[in-house]
Write a protein that holds these residues in place. Structure first.
Motif: not given
Length: 294
Positions: A27-31, A37-43, A66-70, A128-132
């Motif tokens: 469970s998580a409130e949100a990602s 501080g690594n870059s992330s993708s998406g919202t 993308s990960p979300a698409d997968t 959230v995407i970070s270093e592979g």
């Protein structure tokens, strides 16, 4: 004490243990982006105000491959019962590649039970995407399939594709070593663990019944009728075991037996539940070539 079991999902609830199987996620409130501080993708978005048992489509932009698409494609294939194609998107792939279509159908009961619980639309609300590596958050049914909650699904980059991490590193090493034998071995382990647990549940059900009936016990059918045991204890389709209960003439004592429905395939160990002098349960088990221990 009404028993609400999850029929037919024992094997693959164990397999999809890393946030991929419905209700097996964290469970998580949100990602959220990592503190490094690594870059992330998406919202990312917070929990919405939908009813607890409903879900809608994605609330973020989802890019192709993308990960979300997968994640979205995984659940789409699962709901459509395209099981091989769905599992190919996870790190369980080496365990499925060597299975023929006929062999895969042996796991149909477990897989279809999962497919029935996939919502028509998966609400993906964070990526959230970070270093592979990636974390996708989505609203999925909880463990009891009663309400929706935000859960995390972890992925890693593999060449041009993203792979859903269904199992941890230890299990993944085992899968690579055992290949197509992994599911068969896991099925036996899961059924055996569930057989012991079912006998323990049976004793608790008998104890509750006896407290209300002057110390007398009842049959498996009697316990099912009042909701103390799940109906699937009477079929080996999902449990892999045959269960029997033997009452004394005065119904003041009993013992119960569990034997594999298909020795060496659905299970190896035979189990017996017996009461000691203080009516405490003792479950013992050993390989008895598929025969009862008593």
């Amino acid at each position: 004490m009404i028993y609400r079991g999850k029929t037919g999902v024992m094997l693959f609830s164990a397999v999809f243990s890393a946030s991929v199987f419905l209700a097996a996620g964290c469970s998580a409130e949100a990602s959220k982006p990592s503190p490094s501080g690594n870059s992330s993708s998406g919202t990312t978005v917070s929990e919405n105000n939908l009813p607890e048992n409903e879900s809608r489509g994605a609330t973020i932009e989802i890019l192709p491959n993308s990960p979300a698409d997968t994640v979205r494609e995984f659940y789409k294939r699962l709901r459509e019962k395209r099981f091989r194609e769905a599992i190919f998107l996870t790190n369980l792939r080496p365990a499925i590649e060597g299975l023929s279509d006929d062999e895969l159908r042996e796991f149909q009961v477990d897989l279809e039970a999962i497919a029935r619980n996939v919502p028509p639309q998966i609400e993906i609300n964070g990526e959230v995407i970070s270093e592979g590596k990636a974390i996708v958050t989505a609203r999925l049914p909880d463990e009891d399939q009663e309400k929706m909650e935000v859960q995390e699904i972890r992925l890693r980059r593999d060449g041009e594709n993203w792979v859903i991490l269904s199992v941890d590193e230890t299990a993944e090493k085992r899968i690579k070593k055992e290949g197509a034998n992994y599911f068969y071995a896991l099925r036996i382990e899961t059924h055996e663990a569930e057989a012991k647990a079912m006998l323990e549940r049976l004793h608790k059900a008998q104890l509750a019944y006896s407290l209300q009936n002057g110390g007398a016990f009842t049959s498996i059918d009697g316990l099912i009728e009042i909701g103390y045991l799940p109906p699937d204890i009477k079929t080996s389709d999902s449990t892999g075991y045959h269960y029997s209960l033997f009452l004394t003439p005065d119904r003041k004592s009993y013992y119960a037996s569990a034997i594999p429905a298909q020795y060496g395939k659905s299970g190896v160990m035979s189990y017996v539940l017996e009461l000691n002098g203080t009516s405490l349960p003792v479950v013992t088990g050993r390989d008895n070539n598929g025969k009862p221990l008593r």
